[in-house]
Design an enzyme around this catalytic site. Structure first.
Site, short mmCIF file in Angstrom:
data_model
loop_
_atom_site.label_atom_id
_atom_site.label_comp_id
_atom_site.label_asym_id
_atom_site.label_seq_id
_atom_site.Cartn_x
_atom_site.Cartn_y
_atom_site.Cartn_z
N CYS A 122 97.38 12.82 49.41
CA CYS A 122 95.92 12.60 49.43
C CYS A 122 95.36 12.98 48.07
O CYS A 122 95.68 14.05 47.55
CB CYS A 122 95.30 13.46 50.53
SG CYS A 122 93.50 13.27 50.62
N GLU B 69 92.60 6.79 55.73
CA GLU B 69 91.21 6.61 55.28
C GLU B 69 90.23 6.76 56.44
O GLU B 69 89.15 7.34 56.28
CB GLU B 69 91.04 5.24 54.62
CG GLU B 69 91.94 4.98 53.42
CD GLU B 69 91.94 6.09 52.39
OE1 GLU B 69 90.93 6.79 52.23
OE2 GLU B 69 93.00 6.28 51.76
N HIS C 76 89.60 10.26 56.99
CA HIS C 76 88.65 10.83 56.02
C HIS C 76 87.21 10.69 56.52
O HIS C 76 86.39 11.59 56.34
CB HIS C 76 88.76 10.11 54.66
CG HIS C 76 89.74 10.72 53.71
ND1 HIS C 76 89.65 12.02 53.28
CD2 HIS C 76 90.83 10.20 53.08
CE1 HIS C 76 90.64 12.28 52.43
NE2 HIS C 76 91.38 11.19 52.28
NI NI Z 1 93.16 11.10 51.18
#
Ligand code: NI
Length: 204
Positions: free
Chosen positions: A99, A142, A145
């Site tokens: 990440c 994603e 996130h």
């Molecule tokens: Ni990431």
């Protein structure tokens, strides 16, 4: 467009759910342009808006598969339908995830092998993509996130402990930290091209 600093784990924007976008249209273009430029500069294969400090439900991706096919796009206000999680032993190399908000570290992470991503393109048109393999992993990473979840939150207990101590060893895990691609040397950023991996960086 501009390469923006990438927030490092510990910053609240990475650990809270992002807000849905309500205003589509040209106003989003500068944000999306900055996200793509930042992802390419890092370099990475995906980037979510919270990683550049914007708590909105937007992510971008750009990844070339083993056959040389480029997968790229932008999604707004996504939902994600996942198949069952993969089973069996994790492979410390093949399943190694990274990440950009926990730069340079890699840990094997269990993911669903296929997903369907639904949401909106920047034009406001609806979008649906079914993906397997690494692209499915990027979408899960994603999408997480945007929920305020980092891959380090999804590790097995043993790997989570390792990640925690590595993060502490870097003095990360507190608000306000970031790195700038091209300036700070994480993720191969700013190094000579021949020093980077031939298949590129697969963190996101
Ligand atoms: Ni990431």
């Amino acid at each position: 467009m501009t390469v923006r600093p990438i927030r490092i784990t510990g910053d609240p924007v990475l650990h809270n759910r992002a807000q849905p976008v309500s205003d589509f249209g040209p106003a989003l273009n500068p944000l999306i342009g900055d996200m793509v430029d930042t992802m390419r500069a890092a370099p990475g294969v995906g980037l979510a808006a919270p990683q550049i400090g914007v708590g909105l439900q937007v992510f971008v991706w750009e990844w070339e598969d083993q056959d040389g096919v480029l997968h790229e796009g932008t999604v707004i206000n996504p939902s994600l339908h996942k198949s069952a999680l993969s089973r069996g032993r994790l492979d410390d190399e093949a399943d190694a995830e990274g990440c950009l908000s926990i730069p340079d570290l890699r840990f094997a992470t269990r993911r669903a092998s296929s997903v369907t991503l639904r949401g909106y393109a920047p034009s406001g048109d609806s979008l649906e993509i079914t993906a397997e393999g690494w692209l499915a992993r990027i979408f899960q990473h994603e999408w997480d996130h945007l929920q305020g979840i980092l891959y380090s939150d999804r590790l097995s207990l043993r790997r989570r402990r390792q990640a925690k101590s590595e993060i502490a060893a870097h003095d990360w895990g507190t608000p306000g930290l970031s790195w700038l691609p091209g300036v700070d040397h994480y993720e191969g950023s700013g190094e000579d091209a021949e020093e980077t991996q031939p298949r590129g960086n697969n963190a996101s």
